[in-house]
Design a protein around this motif. Sequence first.
Motif, PDB file in Angstrom:
ATOM      1  N   HIS A 168      -0.922  -3.456   8.130  1.00  0.00           N
ATOM      2  CA  HIS A 168      -1.977  -2.847   7.929  1.00  0.00           C
ATOM      3  C   HIS A 168      -3.249  -4.021   7.304  1.00  0.00           C
ATOM      4  O   HIS A 168      -3.680  -4.474   7.176  1.00  0.00           O
ATOM      5  N   THR A 169      -2.082  -4.697   6.842  1.00  0.00           N
ATOM      6  CA  THR A 169      -2.510  -5.319   5.431  1.00  0.00           C
ATOM      7  C   THR A 169      -3.029  -7.252   6.611  1.00  0.00           C
ATOM      8  O   THR A 169      -3.793  -7.502   6.827  1.00  0.00           O
ATOM      9  N   GLY A 188      -5.935  -6.072   8.682  1.00  0.00           N
ATOM     10  CA  GLY A 188      -6.876  -5.973   8.119  1.00  0.00           C
ATOM     11  C   GLY A 188      -7.960  -7.262   7.633  1.00  0.00           C
ATOM     12  O   GLY A 188      -8.961  -7.894   7.463  1.00  0.00           O
ATOM     13  N   GLN A 213      -9.464  -8.729  10.048  1.00  0.00           N
ATOM     14  CA  GLN A 213     -10.669  -8.624  10.988  1.00  0.00           C
ATOM     15  C   GLN A 213     -11.707  -9.452  10.759  1.00  0.00           C
ATOM     16  O   GLN A 213     -12.978  -9.775  11.792  1.00  0.00           O
TER      17      GLN A 213
END
Length: 182
Positions: free
Chosen positions: A55-56, A59, A62
């Motif tokens: 997820h990190t 992210g 992004q």
Amino acid sequence: MTRKKILGSHVKRLLSGVAVHGRRHLTEVETDLLQTELLLEEAIDKLTSSFMAIHTAVGTRQEAINRLLAGGTPSAEDSAHLSDMSGEIGQHVNTAITSMQFQDMTSQLIDRTLRRVAGLREFLGTLSEHGADIAPETDGEEIVERLGKVSMALAIQSLELRSMLRKSVDQQHLESGDIELF
């Protein structure tokens, strides 16, 4: 020794044997359940860490992805991060898959625990079966003989159960090497 003392001695030996064998097997069940709990906690911690790392990684990239989608030009640093993203996520996915290997070991522990519980059920069944044949009017010598047979049958069942159950569990799937625990 009087018949009453002989009978008392056999009853004492039978009850003591049932208690010793039952406690031993229940201690093993308790140990297997605690090991299963530890394995699951460790696997959940590793899976959680891996998913958070994925997820990190997504992210943090992004912003560059949003610039690209808006028609902007990524910086050299953005390009480097985006090209490394696949490898970084692959590394976290590999860690997550390795963590799932614990499922195999916990399955073995649960199987061993279930077999031990089934063995204890048979153990108690043998005790009940032999005890059911003893009527209140049964002769003392016959009771002594039956109790001796019950004690012998229970000792044999307990040894068979212990020898049937492996002491260790191991992991042999997912091509990442074998792991032996407990």
